[in-house]
Design a protein around this motif. Sequence first.
Motif, PDB file in Angstrom:
ATOM      1  N   PHE A   1      73.962  -5.148  34.995  1.00  0.00           N
ATOM      2  CA  PHE A   1      72.785  -4.678  34.274  1.00  0.00           C
ATOM      3  C   PHE A   1      73.274  -3.994  32.992  1.00  0.00           C
ATOM      4  O   PHE A   1      74.086  -3.076  33.052  1.00  0.00           O
ATOM      5  N   THR A   2      72.780  -4.447  31.834  1.00  0.00           N
ATOM      6  CA  THR A   2      73.379  -4.026  30.570  1.00  0.00           C
ATOM      7  C   THR A   2      72.412  -3.454  29.543  1.00  0.00           C
ATOM      8  O   THR A   2      72.849  -2.867  28.560  1.00  0.00           O
ATOM      9  N   ILE A   3      71.114  -3.616  29.745  1.00  0.00           N
ATOM     10  CA  ILE A   3      70.145  -3.223  28.723  1.00  0.00           C
ATOM     11  C   ILE A   3      69.321  -2.044  29.208  1.00  0.00           C
ATOM     12  O   ILE A   3      68.698  -2.108  30.275  1.00  0.00           O
ATOM     13  N   ALA A   4      69.306  -0.953  28.442  1.00  0.00           N
ATOM     14  CA  ALA A   4      68.484   0.193  28.806  1.00  0.00           C
ATOM     15  C   ALA A   4      67.023  -0.231  28.862  1.00  0.00           C
ATOM     16  O   ALA A   4      66.498  -0.831  27.922  1.00  0.00           O
ATOM     17  N   ASP A   5      66.373   0.071  29.979  1.00  0.00           N
ATOM     18  CA  ASP A   5      65.017  -0.430  30.208  1.00  0.00           C
ATOM     19  C   ASP A   5      64.094   0.745  30.537  1.00  0.00           C
ATOM     20  O   ASP A   5      64.206   1.353  31.598  1.00  0.00           O
ATOM     21  N   GLY A   6      63.181   1.059  29.639  1.00  0.00           N
ATOM     22  CA  GLY A   6      62.278   2.180  29.844  1.00  0.00           C
ATOM     23  C   GLY A   6      62.581   3.302  28.883  1.00  0.00           C
ATOM     24  O   GLY A   6      63.741   3.603  28.602  1.00  0.00           O
ATOM     25  N   ALA A   7      61.528   3.913  28.360  1.00  0.00           N
ATOM     26  CA  ALA A   7      61.697   4.936  27.331  1.00  0.00           C
ATOM     27  C   ALA A   7      61.582   6.340  27.912  1.00  0.00           C
ATOM     28  O   ALA A   7      60.906   6.557  28.905  1.00  0.00           O
ATOM     29  N   PRO A   8      62.277   7.296  27.277  1.00  0.00           N
ATOM     30  CA  PRO A   8      62.129   8.697  27.681  1.00  0.00           C
ATOM     31  C   PRO A   8      60.657   9.128  27.496  1.00  0.00           C
ATOM     32  O   PRO A   8      59.952   8.577  26.653  1.00  0.00           O
ATOM     33  N   PRO A   9      60.172  10.104  28.256  1.00  0.00           N
ATOM     34  CA  PRO A   9      60.958  10.892  29.225  1.00  0.00           C
ATOM     35  C   PRO A   9      61.011  10.290  30.625  1.00  0.00           C
ATOM     36  O   PRO A   9      61.713  10.822  31.477  1.00  0.00           O
TER      37      PRO A   9
ATOM     38  N   GLU B   1      87.530  25.252  29.455  1.00  0.00           N
ATOM     39  CA  GLU B   1      87.720  26.480  28.694  1.00  0.00           C
ATOM     40  C   GLU B   1      88.514  26.193  27.431  1.00  0.00           C
ATOM     41  O   GLU B   1      89.536  25.511  27.466  1.00  0.00           O
ATOM     42  N   THR B   2      88.011  26.705  26.314  1.00  0.00           N
ATOM     43  CA  THR B   2      88.682  26.480  25.043  1.00  0.00           C
ATOM     44  C   THR B   2      89.878  27.414  24.902  1.00  0.00           C
ATOM     45  O   THR B   2      90.027  28.392  25.642  1.00  0.00           O
ATOM     46  N   MET B   3      90.710  27.134  23.917  1.00  0.00           N
ATOM     47  CA  MET B   3      91.882  27.980  23.678  1.00  0.00           C
ATOM     48  C   MET B   3      91.479  29.389  23.271  1.00  0.00           C
ATOM     49  O   MET B   3      92.218  30.348  23.447  1.00  0.00           O
ATOM     50  N   GLY B   4      90.255  29.525  22.729  1.00  0.00           N
ATOM     51  CA  GLY B   4      89.779  30.839  22.339  1.00  0.00           C
ATOM     52  C   GLY B   4      89.166  31.612  23.480  1.00  0.00           C
ATOM     53  O   GLY B   4      88.667  32.712  23.289  1.00  0.00           O
ATOM     54  N   GLY B   5      89.179  31.013  24.709  1.00  0.00           N
ATOM     55  CA  GLY B   5      88.649  31.710  25.864  1.00  0.00           C
ATOM     56  C   GLY B   5      87.176  31.483  26.112  1.00  0.00           C
ATOM     57  O   GLY B   5      86.567  32.163  26.955  1.00  0.00           O
ATOM     58  N   LEU B   6      86.567  30.540  25.414  1.00  0.00           N
ATOM     59  CA  LEU B   6      85.151  30.218  25.607  1.00  0.00           C
ATOM     60  C   LEU B   6      85.037  29.148  26.683  1.00  0.00           C
ATOM     61  O   LEU B   6      85.574  28.054  26.543  1.00  0.00           O
ATOM     62  N   GLN B   7      84.347  29.482  27.773  1.00  0.00           N
ATOM     63  CA  GLN B   7      84.202  28.529  28.875  1.00  0.00           C
ATOM     64  C   GLN B   7      82.873  27.795  28.749  1.00  0.00           C
ATOM     65  O   GLN B   7      81.808  28.415  28.689  1.00  0.00           O
ATOM     66  N   ILE B   8      82.948  26.494  28.727  1.00  0.00           N
ATOM     67  CA  ILE B   8      81.761  25.657  28.578  1.00  0.00           C
ATOM     68  C   ILE B   8      81.513  24.932  29.892  1.00  0.00           C
ATOM     69  O   ILE B   8      82.413  24.317  30.465  1.00  0.00           O
ATOM     70  N   THR B   9      80.265  24.983  30.357  1.00  0.00           N
ATOM     71  CA  THR B   9      79.894  24.304  31.603  1.00  0.00           C
ATOM     72  C   THR B   9      78.628  23.494  31.378  1.00  0.00           C
ATOM     73  O   THR B   9      77.666  24.010  30.795  1.00  0.00           O
ATOM     74  N   LEU B  10      78.634  22.254  31.804  1.00  0.00           N
ATOM     75  CA  LEU B  10      77.419  21.434  31.810  1.00  0.00           C
ATOM     76  C   LEU B  10      77.006  21.284  33.261  1.00  0.00           C
ATOM     77  O   LEU B  10      77.742  20.685  34.055  1.00  0.00           O
ATOM     78  N   SER B  11      75.890  21.847  33.624  1.00  0.00           N
ATOM     79  CA  SER B  11      75.492  21.867  35.031  1.00  0.00           C
ATOM     80  C   SER B  11      74.115  21.242  35.211  1.00  0.00           C
ATOM     81  O   SER B  11      73.240  21.364  34.352  1.00  0.00           O
ATOM     82  N   GLY B  12      73.970  20.574  36.349  1.00  0.00           N
ATOM     83  CA  GLY B  12      72.712  19.939  36.676  1.00  0.00           C
ATOM     84  C   GLY B  12      72.530  18.629  35.932  1.00  0.00           C
ATOM     85  O   GLY B  12      72.967  18.471  34.785  1.00  0.00           O
ATOM     86  N   LEU B  13      71.909  17.658  36.602  1.00  0.00           N
ATOM     87  CA  LEU B  13      71.589  16.387  35.967  1.00  0.00           C
ATOM     88  C   LEU B  13      70.354  15.828  36.667  1.00  0.00           C
ATOM     89  O   LEU B  13      70.381  15.553  37.865  1.00  0.00           O
ATOM     90  N   THR B  14      69.283  15.680  35.907  1.00  0.00           N
ATOM     91  CA  THR B  14      68.047  15.136  36.457  1.00  0.00           C
ATOM     92  C   THR B  14      67.519  14.050  35.526  1.00  0.00           C
ATOM     93  O   THR B  14      67.682  14.128  34.304  1.00  0.00           O
ATOM     94  N   GLY B  15      66.899  13.046  36.112  1.00  0.00           N
ATOM     95  CA  GLY B  15      66.335  11.952  35.334  1.00  0.00           C
ATOM     96  C   GLY B  15      66.715  10.613  35.919  1.00  0.00           C
ATOM     97  O   GLY B  15      67.570  10.514  36.801  1.00  0.00           O
ATOM     98  N   LYS B  16      66.075   9.579  35.418  1.00  0.00           N
ATOM     99  CA  LYS B  16      66.281   8.220  35.927  1.00  0.00           C
ATOM    100  C   LYS B  16      66.957   7.355  34.876  1.00  0.00           C
ATOM    101  O   LYS B  16      66.417   7.138  33.788  1.00  0.00           O
ATOM    102  N   LEU B  17      68.130   6.870  35.236  1.00  0.00           N
ATOM    103  CA  LEU B  17      68.868   5.934  34.392  1.00  0.00           C
ATOM    104  C   LEU B  17      68.516   4.523  34.857  1.00  0.00           C
ATOM    105  O   LEU B  17      68.773   4.166  36.013  1.00  0.00           O
ATOM    106  N   ARG B  18      67.905   3.723  33.987  1.00  0.00           N
ATOM    107  CA  ARG B  18      67.495   2.379  34.400  1.00  0.00           C
ATOM    108  C   ARG B  18      67.957   1.337  33.384  1.00  0.00           C
ATOM    109  O   ARG B  18      67.694   1.457  32.190  1.00  0.00           O
ATOM    110  N   LEU B  19      68.636   0.317  33.894  1.00  0.00           N
ATOM    111  CA  LEU B  19      69.091  -0.799  33.075  1.00  0.00           C
ATOM    112  C   LEU B  19      68.601  -2.102  33.694  1.00  0.00           C
ATOM    113  O   LEU B  19      68.260  -2.152  34.870  1.00  0.00           O
ATOM    114  N   ARG B  20      68.557  -3.150  32.883  1.00  0.00           N
ATOM    115  CA  ARG B  20      68.148  -4.460  33.388  1.00  0.00           C
ATOM    116  C   ARG B  20      69.161  -5.533  32.984  1.00  0.00           C
ATOM    117  O   ARG B  20      69.981  -5.326  32.097  1.00  0.00           O
ATOM    118  N   GLN B  21      69.041  -6.661  33.650  1.00  0.00           N
ATOM    119  CA  GLN B  21      69.965  -7.770  33.377  1.00  0.00           C
ATOM    120  C   GLN B  21      69.626  -8.454  32.066  1.00  0.00           C
ATOM    121  O   GLN B  21      68.507  -8.371  31.594  1.00  0.00           O
TER     122      GLN B  21
END
Length: 323
Positions: free
Chosen positions: A128-136, A303-323
Amino acid sequence: MLSSLILVGAACGDDGNTSATETSTSTTETPTSTDPTTTTTTTDDPTTTTTIDETTTTTSTDPTTTDPTTSTTTGVMPGDCAAPADDADEDGDAIANKDDNCRCDANPNQLDFDGNSVGNVCDEPLKFTIADGAPPEFNALQSQATASQFIAMCQFPVTLVATGGQIEVTLDDVGTGRVFAASVNMADTPQLECDIPLIVNVKLVIKSLVITGPEPFAVTFPFTVPDHDSGTITGLMSAIHNIVVNAILDVQESSNEGIAMPGESPLMDVPGSFPAGTVTVDNATGQVTVDFDDDGHTVFQQETMGGLQITLSGLTGKLRLRQ
């Protein structure tokens, strides 16, 4: 240091019989000679004909041998063997070769999801290669980025919008599917802002975000045979799906260049993971949907060299592709 920040946000039978006949002189043509490369030269003497047979190659095909990539019968595809369509049972699944849609891998249920007369267990993966359906509703994956340093912290939402890629699915004969996010392409984000009072205020855009899967078909999901036969299967992934992130972080404004320098920086092969989602494959529409609904999963942390810790948390939504 900039690269780390950027990534976190972004994560946010042929015998070849050859015969050659030497030059010969004859007054009578041989009726059995049909080789298309034979050249006939007639001299001025009407009673004499000289026939010169150039070197020719004749290929004979054993009628009992079937090319594994080509067949007029079922069950012979790349990856399967070339068993003849006879009454034998090459794979011991109680289905005679002549009736078996996968002759060399046992599949007593003969499950064939896409109906191409080749059993699931020796068929090519569904792609499946083509994004199918628009946000949201579709293809807008929501996450929350957190940047912290000591007791200071800022949070900002990140929306990853899928524009295409390749998700592959394989199915077996009894009720287990495998999913592989080979690649997912994301649109550039709008400008994102992180403000840690008295430390840094950053405005940035994540560009050219591509997520790839380093481990093909490592994640399974179950399906039932009745659902399979109906043409729509659904199951929860057995584990997280490991990913690798590549992108460009464009810091457009920064109040502290020691932590985040303005300009573009590449994110190269940053590891992370998708949470376990629900996979749905619909044969009639040629679609695959992965439904993520996990607010607590850490997609990426660095964590960056300057001591800044970055976190990406949580993932919600529907990823849909078609052939």
